[in-house]
Motif scaffolding. Structure first.
Motif, PDB file in Angstrom:
ATOM      1  N   VAL A  52       0.829  -1.201   0.000  1.00  0.00           N
ATOM      2  CA  VAL A  52       0.000   0.000   0.000  1.00  0.00           C
ATOM      3  C   VAL A  52       0.864   1.252   0.000  1.00  0.00           C
ATOM      4  CG1 VAL A  52      -0.196   0.096   2.520  1.00  0.00           C
ATOM      5  CG2 VAL A  52      -1.972   1.118   1.100  1.00  0.00           C
ATOM      6  N   GLY A  53       2.041   1.163   0.618  1.00  0.00           N
ATOM      7  CA  GLY A  53       2.957   2.302   0.610  1.00  0.00           C
ATOM      8  C   GLY A  53       3.537   2.560  -0.761  1.00  0.00           C
ATOM      9  N   ARG A  54       3.709   1.498  -1.553  1.00  0.00           N
ATOM     10  CA  ARG A  54       4.187   1.667  -2.928  1.00  0.00           C
ATOM     11  C   ARG A  54       3.052   2.083  -3.856  1.00  0.00           C
ATOM     12  NH1 ARG A  54       6.169  -3.423  -1.559  1.00  0.00           N
ATOM     13  NH2 ARG A  54       4.794  -4.419  -3.126  1.00  0.00           N
ATOM     14  N   LEU A  55       1.838   1.662  -3.527  1.00  0.00           N
ATOM     15  CA  LEU A  55       0.701   1.942  -4.387  1.00  0.00           C
ATOM     16  C   LEU A  55       0.297   3.409  -4.333  1.00  0.00           C
ATOM     17  CD1 LEU A  55      -1.455   0.620  -6.243  1.00  0.00           C
ATOM     18  CD2 LEU A  55      -2.855   0.312  -4.189  1.00  0.00           C
ATOM     19  N   LEU A  56       0.434   4.051  -3.175  1.00  0.00           N
ATOM     20  CA  LEU A  56      -0.138   5.402  -3.028  1.00  0.00           C
ATOM     21  C   LEU A  56       0.543   6.472  -3.891  1.00  0.00           C
ATOM     22  CD1 LEU A  56      -1.185   5.384   0.721  1.00  0.00           C
ATOM     23  CD2 LEU A  56      -2.618   5.198  -1.317  1.00  0.00           C
ATOM     24  N   PRO A  57       1.843   6.645  -4.055  1.00  0.00           N
ATOM     25  CA  PRO A  57       2.943   6.152  -3.223  1.00  0.00           C
ATOM     26  C   PRO A  57       3.232   7.149  -2.102  1.00  0.00           C
ATOM     27  CG  PRO A  57       3.815   7.268  -5.129  1.00  0.00           C
ATOM     28  CD  PRO A  57       2.316   7.389  -5.207  1.00  0.00           C
ATOM     29  N   LEU A  58       3.862   6.660  -1.052  1.00  0.00           N
ATOM     30  CA  LEU A  58       4.199   7.509   0.080  1.00  0.00           C
ATOM     31  C   LEU A  58       5.696   7.804   0.076  1.00  0.00           C
ATOM     32  CD1 LEU A  58       2.038   5.743   2.811  1.00  0.00           C
ATOM     33  CD2 LEU A  58       1.522   7.850   1.571  1.00  0.00           C
ATOM     34  N   PRO A  59       6.096   8.967   0.582  1.00  0.00           N
ATOM     35  CA  PRO A  59       7.516   9.331   0.569  1.00  0.00           C
ATOM     36  C   PRO A  59       8.327   8.494   1.551  1.00  0.00           C
ATOM     37  CG  PRO A  59       6.266  10.948   1.802  1.00  0.00           C
ATOM     38  CD  PRO A  59       5.260  10.020   1.194  1.00  0.00           C
ATOM     39  N   THR A  60       9.597   8.395   1.272  1.00  0.00           N
ATOM     40  CA  THR A  60      10.507   7.743   2.219  1.00  0.00           C
ATOM     41  C   THR A  60      10.551   8.565   3.503  1.00  0.00           C
ATOM     42  OG1 THR A  60      11.862   6.862   0.414  1.00  0.00           O
ATOM     43  CG2 THR A  60      12.871   6.976   2.598  1.00  0.00           C
ATOM     44  N   PRO A  61      10.328   7.938   4.635  1.00  0.00           N
ATOM     45  CA  PRO A  61      10.247   8.711   5.878  1.00  0.00           C
ATOM     46  C   PRO A  61      11.583   9.337   6.251  1.00  0.00           C
ATOM     47  CG  PRO A  61      10.248   6.353   6.341  1.00  0.00           C
ATOM     48  CD  PRO A  61      10.106   6.490   4.854  1.00  0.00           C
ATOM     49  N   THR A  62      11.486  10.537   6.770  1.00  0.00           N
ATOM     50  CA  THR A  62      12.645  11.260   7.300  1.00  0.00           C
ATOM     51  C   THR A  62      12.354  11.614   8.755  1.00  0.00           C
ATOM     52  OG1 THR A  62      11.737  13.411   6.651  1.00  0.00           O
ATOM     53  CG2 THR A  62      13.101  12.241   5.025  1.00  0.00           C
ATOM     54  N   PRO A  63      13.387  11.949   9.532  1.00  0.00           N
ATOM     55  CA  PRO A  63      13.130  12.338  10.932  1.00  0.00           C
ATOM     56  C   PRO A  63      12.125  13.477  11.049  1.00  0.00           C
ATOM     57  CG  PRO A  63      15.463  11.938  10.595  1.00  0.00           C
ATOM     58  CD  PRO A  63      14.828  11.841   9.243  1.00  0.00           C
ATOM     59  N   ALA A  64      12.182  14.455  10.143  1.00  0.00           N
ATOM     60  CA  ALA A  64      11.251  15.580  10.208  1.00  0.00           C
ATOM     61  C   ALA A  64       9.826  15.123   9.923  1.00  0.00           C
ATOM     62  CB  ALA A  64      11.668  16.662   9.209  1.00  0.00           C
ATOM     63  N   LEU A  65       9.640  14.290   8.904  1.00  0.00           N
ATOM     64  CA  LEU A  65       8.307  13.824   8.542  1.00  0.00           C
ATOM     65  C   LEU A  65       7.696  12.998   9.669  1.00  0.00           C
ATOM     66  CD1 LEU A  65       6.009  13.394   6.513  1.00  0.00           C
ATOM     67  CD2 LEU A  65       7.300  11.428   5.615  1.00  0.00           C
ATOM     68  N   ALA A  95      -5.814   8.602   8.962  1.00  0.00           N
ATOM     69  CA  ALA A  95      -4.809   8.794   7.916  1.00  0.00           C
ATOM     70  C   ALA A  95      -3.406   8.879   8.515  1.00  0.00           C
ATOM     71  CB  ALA A  95      -5.127  10.056   7.113  1.00  0.00           C
ATOM     72  N   LEU A  96      -3.261   9.632   9.591  1.00  0.00           N
ATOM     73  CA  LEU A  96      -1.944   9.794  10.203  1.00  0.00           C
ATOM     74  C   LEU A  96      -1.453   8.488  10.840  1.00  0.00           C
ATOM     75  CD1 LEU A  96      -2.329  13.317  11.861  1.00  0.00           C
ATOM     76  CD2 LEU A  96      -0.943  12.719   9.872  1.00  0.00           C
ATOM     77  N   TYR A  97      -2.359   7.777  11.534  1.00  0.00           N
ATOM     78  CA  TYR A  97      -1.941   6.520  12.174  1.00  0.00           C
ATOM     79  C   TYR A  97      -1.651   5.450  11.115  1.00  0.00           C
ATOM     80  CZ  TYR A  97      -1.682   2.773  15.592  1.00  0.00           C
ATOM     81  OH  TYR A  97      -1.240   1.732  16.375  1.00  0.00           O
ATOM     82  N   PHE A  98      -2.390   5.477  10.026  1.00  0.00           N
ATOM     83  CA  PHE A  98      -2.121   4.554   8.926  1.00  0.00           C
ATOM     84  C   PHE A  98      -0.718   4.773   8.381  1.00  0.00           C
ATOM     85  CE2 PHE A  98      -2.840   3.111   4.445  1.00  0.00           C
ATOM     86  CZ  PHE A  98      -3.068   1.776   4.760  1.00  0.00           C
ATOM     87  N   GLN A  99      -0.338   6.030   8.206  1.00  0.00           N
ATOM     88  CA  GLN A  99       1.015   6.354   7.755  1.00  0.00           C
ATOM     89  C   GLN A  99       2.046   5.934   8.797  1.00  0.00           C
ATOM     90  OE1 GLN A  99       2.361   7.266   5.089  1.00  0.00           O
ATOM     91  NE2 GLN A  99       4.383   8.008   5.677  1.00  0.00           N
ATOM     92  N   TRP A 100       1.714   6.132  10.083  1.00  0.00           N
ATOM     93  CA  TRP A 100       2.607   5.729  11.174  1.00  0.00           C
ATOM     94  C   TRP A 100       2.867   4.226  11.120  1.00  0.00           C
ATOM     95  CZ3 TRP A 100       5.531   8.234  14.691  1.00  0.00           C
ATOM     96  CH2 TRP A 100       5.918   7.555  15.849  1.00  0.00           C
ATOM     97  N   MET A 101       1.832   3.439  10.850  1.00  0.00           N
ATOM     98  CA  MET A 101       1.964   1.986  10.783  1.00  0.00           C
ATOM     99  C   MET A 101       2.751   1.549   9.552  1.00  0.00           C
ATOM    100  SD  MET A 101       0.779   0.212  13.323  1.00  0.00           S
ATOM    101  CE  MET A 101       1.795   1.409  14.231  1.00  0.00           C
ATOM    102  N   ILE A 102       2.575   2.253   8.427  1.00  0.00           N
ATOM    103  CA  ILE A 102       3.349   1.903   7.232  1.00  0.00           C
ATOM    104  C   ILE A 102       4.834   2.107   7.486  1.00  0.00           C
ATOM    105  CG2 ILE A 102       3.829   2.593   4.850  1.00  0.00           C
ATOM    106  CD1 ILE A 102       0.870   3.129   4.506  1.00  0.00           C
TER     107      ILE A 102
END
Length: 326
Positions: A52-65, A95-102
């Motif tokens: 799902v992270g590749r499908l959306l796609p979501l950015p590579t997490p950084t400390p700031a994000l 939405a935020l917790y979903f991103q946190w779990m990814i």
């Protein structure tokens, strides 16, 4: 099927479930998954997002994000626990917790104990407004709870299918629990492991329990609650023996329980206003009551707040005091 999926429940149950779920998310951020913030310190090449992270796609997490997600989610989830703006806050929290779990599950390990919690966060915004203690039935809230219940049972049933998929019958006849005890077992687990063939019996029992878990929907309400109690006891033994916690799953499983009978906000309000203390003073003669105030002629004034706590137990005495009061 439609009636079953939308079986009405009291709005008070939705309010209690909503508060419990959102407060757990806050606890999850600071107690159970604070390590997510540390994972972004590793090189970005090690980040392998889920499908799902590749499908959306979501950015590579950084400390700031990740830091922004953490603090925004922590603030918003506490606001959502109050039940206000349930749609806007609910969808944002999901939405935020979903991103946190990814981010958490994209470094090689995926925990299946969070599936039902994510489903609960996804459907709570559709449950409508709800106040603690409100007995008014709601079909929208019933649908939200039913979908969460299905996710809870799918966690068990699909886990059994995964065991057959990757291990076959060898999962039940092998040394799965023995390896778990060696890796992270407790003293209680060491005692259990000494009983001949008990671990094999336990493995067959786990498979049977997971495969039969959907039968809970065919039970009466009383036996359904008994079965849920068995589920909780199973996880209690799991924590006590191999220290595996299913905390998110256990919180989502409260969707089976009559949570409307628990009214923490009402109790807190009574504590703050002194009503609870006043009722205790009335019921317990040993509790010291405030000294009643007096008016200009020296008689106690029954209209003042202090006098309400000093009303005597006897009806006869109560009538005499009331008559004496101006």
């Amino acid at each position: 099927m439609s009636r079953w999926l939308t079986e009405a429940v009291p709005r008070g149950r939705i309010a209690a479930f909503r508060t419990l779920i959102y407060l757990f998310v806050a606890a999850d951020l600071v107690v159970f998954t604070p390590w997510v913030r540390a994972r972004v310190d590793v090189p970005g090449d090690l980040y392998q997002p889920l499908f799902v992270g590749r499908l959306l796609p979501l950015p590579t997490p950084t400390p700031a994000l990740v830091g922004v997600i953490f603090w925004a989610l922590l603030v918003l989830v506490l606001l959502a626990a109050t039940g206000r703006a349930h749609r806007v806050l609910g969808w944002t929290v999901f939405a935020l917790y979903f991103q946190w779990m990814i981010v958490a599950m994209s470094y090689g390990k995926v925990d299946h104990d969070r599936f039902a919690l994510l489903v609960a966060l996804a459907v709570l915004p559709t449950a409508g407004r709800a106040r603690h203690g409100d007995p008014t039935p709601t079909e929208a809230g019933g649908w939200a709870l039913r979908v969460t219940q299905i996710a809870v049972i799918c966690t068990y049933f699909l886990a059994a299918l995964a065991k057959f998929r990757f291990g076959g019958l060898d999962w039940a006849t092998g040394s799965v629990l023995a390896k778990a005890i060696i890796r992270r077992g407790t003293e209680l687990a060491d005692l259990i492991a000494q009983v001949p063939h008990l671990l094999l019996v336990a493995q067959f029992g786990i498979l049977a329990f997971e495969l039969l878990s959907p039968a809970i929907f065919a039970l009466s309400e009383r036996w359904r609650h008994v079965t849920v109690g068995f589920f909780y006891s199973f996880h209690l033994v799991t924590i006590a023996t191999i220290t595996i916690s299913f905390a998110p799953h256990l919180v989502a499983m409260t969707s089976f329980l009559p949570l409307e009978k628990i009214r923490p906000l009402v109790v807190a309000r009574r504590l703050l206003t002194g009503r609870l203390a006043g009722s205790r003073a009335t019921l317990d003669p040993g509790i010291t009551s405030p000294t009643p105030t007096a008016d200009s002629d020296g008689q106690p004034d029954a209209t003042r707040p202090g006098w309400a706590w000093a009303v005597p137990r006897s009806r006869k005495a109560s009538r005499s005091r009331t008559t004496a009061a101006p």
